[in-house]
Design a protein around this motif. Structure first.
Motif, PDB file in Angstrom:
ATOM      1  N   THR A  71       0.848  -1.192   0.000  1.00  7.31           N
ATOM      2  CA  THR A  71       0.000   0.000   0.000  1.00  7.31           C
ATOM      3  C   THR A  71       0.886   1.245   0.000  1.00  7.31           C
ATOM      4  O   THR A  71       1.875   1.310   0.738  1.00  7.31           O
ATOM      5  CB  THR A  71      -0.927   0.020   1.235  1.00  7.31           C
ATOM      6  N   MET A  72       0.510   2.216  -0.832  1.00  2.82           N
ATOM      7  CA  MET A  72       1.291   3.448  -0.941  1.00  2.82           C
ATOM      8  C   MET A  72       0.363   4.654  -0.960  1.00  2.82           C
ATOM      9  O   MET A  72      -0.825   4.540  -1.271  1.00  2.82           O
ATOM     10  CB  MET A  72       2.142   3.438  -2.230  1.00  2.82           C
ATOM     11  N   GLY A  73       0.901   5.805  -0.622  1.00  6.39           N
ATOM     12  CA  GLY A  73       0.138   7.048  -0.670  1.00  6.39           C
ATOM     13  C   GLY A  73       0.505   7.837  -1.913  1.00  6.39           C
ATOM     14  O   GLY A  73       1.656   7.821  -2.370  1.00  6.39           O
ATOM     15  N   GLY A  74      -0.469   8.508  -2.494  1.00  6.13           N
ATOM     16  CA  GLY A  74      -0.202   9.309  -3.684  1.00  6.13           C
ATOM     17  C   GLY A  74      -1.294  10.336  -3.904  1.00  6.13           C
ATOM     18  O   GLY A  74      -2.165  10.531  -3.061  1.00  6.13           O
ATOM     19  N   ARG A  75      -1.266  10.958  -5.059  1.00 10.15           N
ATOM     20  CA  ARG A  75      -2.241  12.002  -5.379  1.00 10.15           C
ATOM     21  C   ARG A  75      -2.761  11.801  -6.798  1.00 10.15           C
ATOM     22  O   ARG A  75      -1.980  11.557  -7.720  1.00 10.15           O
ATOM     23  CB  ARG A  75      -1.589  13.381  -5.259  1.00 10.15           C
ATOM     24  N   ILE A  76      -4.066  11.883  -6.964  1.00 13.69           N
ATOM     25  CA  ILE A  76      -4.662  11.693  -8.289  1.00 13.69           C
ATOM     26  C   ILE A  76      -4.325  12.892  -9.166  1.00 13.69           C
ATOM     27  O   ILE A  76      -4.618  14.040  -8.818  1.00 13.69           O
ATOM     28  CB  ILE A  76      -6.190  11.524  -8.195  1.00 13.69           C
ATOM     29  N   ILE A  77      -3.692  12.634 -10.314  1.00  6.46           N
ATOM     30  CA  ILE A  77      -3.328  13.723 -11.219  1.00  6.46           C
ATOM     31  C   ILE A  77      -4.231  13.786 -12.452  1.00  6.46           C
ATOM     32  O   ILE A  77      -4.273  14.811 -13.141  1.00  6.46           O
ATOM     33  CB  ILE A  77      -1.850  13.629 -11.664  1.00  6.46           C
ATOM     34  N   LYS A  78      -4.961  12.681 -12.716  1.00  7.30           N
ATOM     35  CA  LYS A  78      -5.870  12.678 -13.865  1.00  7.30           C
ATOM     36  C   LYS A  78      -6.886  11.562 -13.654  1.00  7.30           C
ATOM     37  O   LYS A  78      -6.581  10.528 -13.068  1.00  7.30           O
ATOM     38  CB  LYS A  78      -5.089  12.471 -15.166  1.00  7.30           C
ATOM     39  N   GLN A 112      -5.733  13.257  -2.228  1.00  6.70           N
ATOM     40  CA  GLN A 112      -4.690  12.429  -1.644  1.00  6.70           C
ATOM     41  C   GLN A 112      -5.325  11.071  -1.371  1.00  6.70           C
ATOM     42  O   GLN A 112      -6.389  10.991  -0.749  1.00  6.70           O
ATOM     43  CB  GLN A 112      -4.182  13.044  -0.334  1.00  6.70           C
ATOM     44  N   VAL A 113      -4.683  10.008  -1.861  1.00  8.13           N
ATOM     45  CA  VAL A 113      -5.296   8.678  -1.768  1.00  8.13           C
ATOM     46  C   VAL A 113      -4.295   7.631  -1.294  1.00  8.13           C
ATOM     47  O   VAL A 113      -3.082   7.841  -1.341  1.00  8.13           O
ATOM     48  CB  VAL A 113      -5.876   8.231  -3.134  1.00  8.13           C
ATOM     49  N   LYS A 114      -4.860   6.523  -0.817  1.00  2.73           N
ATOM     50  CA  LYS A 114      -4.064   5.327  -0.556  1.00  2.73           C
ATOM     51  C   LYS A 114      -4.372   4.340  -1.674  1.00  2.73           C
ATOM     52  O   LYS A 114      -5.534   4.150  -2.057  1.00  2.73           O
ATOM     53  CB  LYS A 114      -4.439   4.709   0.786  1.00  2.73           C
ATOM     54  N   GLY A 153      -2.638  -0.493 -10.082  1.00  2.00           N
ATOM     55  CA  GLY A 153      -3.083  -0.606  -8.700  1.00  2.00           C
ATOM     56  C   GLY A 153      -4.556  -0.292  -8.551  1.00  2.00           C
ATOM     57  O   GLY A 153      -5.270  -0.098  -9.546  1.00  2.00           O
ATOM     58  N   ASN A 154      -5.005  -0.244  -7.310  1.00  2.00           N
ATOM     59  CA  ASN A 154      -6.378   0.127  -6.981  1.00  2.00           C
ATOM     60  C   ASN A 154      -6.377   1.250  -5.956  1.00  2.00           C
ATOM     61  O   ASN A 154      -5.556   1.228  -5.020  1.00  2.00           O
ATOM     62  CB  ASN A 154      -7.147  -1.064  -6.378  1.00  2.00           C
ATOM     63  N   VAL A 155      -7.292   2.199  -6.114  1.00  2.00           N
ATOM     64  CA  VAL A 155      -7.496   3.217  -5.087  1.00  2.00           C
ATOM     65  C   VAL A 155      -8.335   2.581  -3.995  1.00  2.00           C
ATOM     66  O   VAL A 155      -9.437   2.087  -4.255  1.00  2.00           O
ATOM     67  CB  VAL A 155      -8.231   4.460  -5.643  1.00  2.00           C
ATOM     68  N   VAL A 156      -7.818   2.569  -2.752  1.00  2.00           N
ATOM     69  CA  VAL A 156      -8.543   1.909  -1.663  1.00  2.00           C
ATOM     70  C   VAL A 156      -9.158   2.900  -0.684  1.00  2.00           C
ATOM     71  O   VAL A 156     -10.120   2.568   0.015  1.00  2.00           O
ATOM     72  CB  VAL A 156      -7.636   0.910  -0.904  1.00  2.00           C
ATOM     73  N   SER A 157      -8.631   4.128  -0.620  1.00  2.00           N
ATOM     74  CA  SER A 157      -9.225   5.132   0.270  1.00  2.00           C
ATOM     75  C   SER A 157      -8.834   6.528  -0.178  1.00  2.00           C
ATOM     76  O   SER A 157      -7.797   6.734  -0.815  1.00  2.00           O
ATOM     77  CB  SER A 157      -8.794   4.905   1.724  1.00  2.00           C
ATOM     78  N   VAL A 158      -9.706   7.487   0.149  1.00  2.00           N
ATOM     79  CA  VAL A 158      -9.457   8.904  -0.123  1.00  2.00           C
ATOM     80  C   VAL A 158      -9.280   9.605   1.210  1.00  2.00           C
ATOM     81  O   VAL A 158     -10.126   9.477   2.110  1.00  2.00           O
ATOM     82  CB  VAL A 158     -10.635   9.544  -0.901  1.00  2.00           C
TER      83      VAL A 158
END
Length: 298
Positions: A5-12, A48-50, A61-66
């Motif tokens: 699991t990693m943290g990131g930011r949706i850019i598109k 910002q998402v996990k 990957g999959n977005v699992v949480s916002v």
């Protein structure tokens, strides 16, 4: 074996795919877990998402949480915005101040600070520039007069963006994509030419996207617009979103003053004294009447 699991930011976000920027790992293409549909949550550009990694090699990957949002805007549909940079051309195309002021009203309603950027200063006379400087000096907005073509004023605008997430918006042909190219040379912005026939821009941005300027500075680029609707605002509350009106409204004789036809109106008196922009006030009355008609026919 548990997934990574990693943290990131949706850019598109396009057609159910979310492109997530993860520092040190690059861009991961993700789908959203079914729980989002179940809970009626739509991930937004800027969130910002996990994410859980399906394949680091394929960058899937999959977005699992916002994570909790600082804010979320309706127009444009983005999250976690600190600043709106509104860019209009001074000529080719000429600025539509009704649309400009509607956009400023929309940002005021959504609680986002705005900066105004007038591009193509190189096409204008000193008198034309001085007129706009005078009118907008009577507002609380920072205003920049730039020429992307001559690379004039770009550094000052970039300085304003430092450490912020800014949504950059404006009509097609205003030079928005060209400005972003100057601020982020490797942003891969597609630029459009102005149609010589109608002096309007060919829209070059088709999807909202977040561009990484540096580790703490981001630009959210949105498609150009040719109109702006603020029909969710009642005509009688419109004055609240013209911040320079606030200090004069308390001088109005009547409670609920519309600041148009009433006598002893503090805002109209300030206008007579030259303390409020006539350009802005004229747009206020125009937008007021538009909103009044909307309410009438609903």
């Amino acid at each position: 074996m548990s997934s990574l699991t990693m943290g990131g930011r949706i850019i598109k976000a396009i057609s159910g795919f979310y492109y997530v920027y993860v520092a040190g790992a690059g861009i991961i293409t993700c789908r959203a877990k079914g729980v989002f549909r179940k809970n009626k949550i739509t991930p937004l550009v800027g969130d910002q998402v996990k994410i859980e990694i399906i394949s680091m090699e394929e960058k899937e990957g999959n977005v699992v949480s916002v994570e909790e949002r600082k804010n979320s805007l309706i127009r444009p549909s983005v999250a976690n915005v600190d600043l709106a940079l509104v860019i209009f051309a001074m000529k080719e195309p000429n600025p539509n101040f009704n649309i400009l002021n509607k956009y400023l009203v929309s940002m005021e309603k959504q609680g986002v600070e705005s900066i105004i950027c007038f591009n193509k200063e190189d096409l204008c006379t000193k008198e034309e520039i001085d007129y706009l400087k005078s009118e907008f000096s009577k507002t609380p907005y920072k205003v920049f007069f730039i020429s992307v073509k001559d690379k004039k004023g770009i550094a000052e605008v970039k300085k304003e963006l430092k450490g912020k997430t800014a949504t950059v918006a404006g009509p097609s042909g205003a030079g928005k994509s060209s400005l972003i190219n100057e601020i982020v040379p490797d942003g891969n912005e597609e630029t459009g030419e102005i149609s010589e026939k109608i002096k309007r821009g060919k829209q070059t941005t088709r999807h909202t996207r977040l561009i990484v300027v540096d580790e703490d500075t981001f630009i959210i680029d949105t498609p150009g617009f040719t109109s702006m609707s603020i029909d969710d605002i009642l005509c009688q509350e419109l004055w609240n979103y013209f911040p320079e009106f606030t200090e004069y409204e308390k001088e109005c004789r009547f409670v609920g003053c519309a600041h148009i036809n009433e006598p002893d109106c503090g805002i109209k008196e300030a206008l007579k004294r030259g303390e409020i922009s006539k350009l802005r006030y004229d747009n206020y009355t125009e937008i007021y009447q538009e909103l009044k008609q909307v309410r009438r026919y609903r």
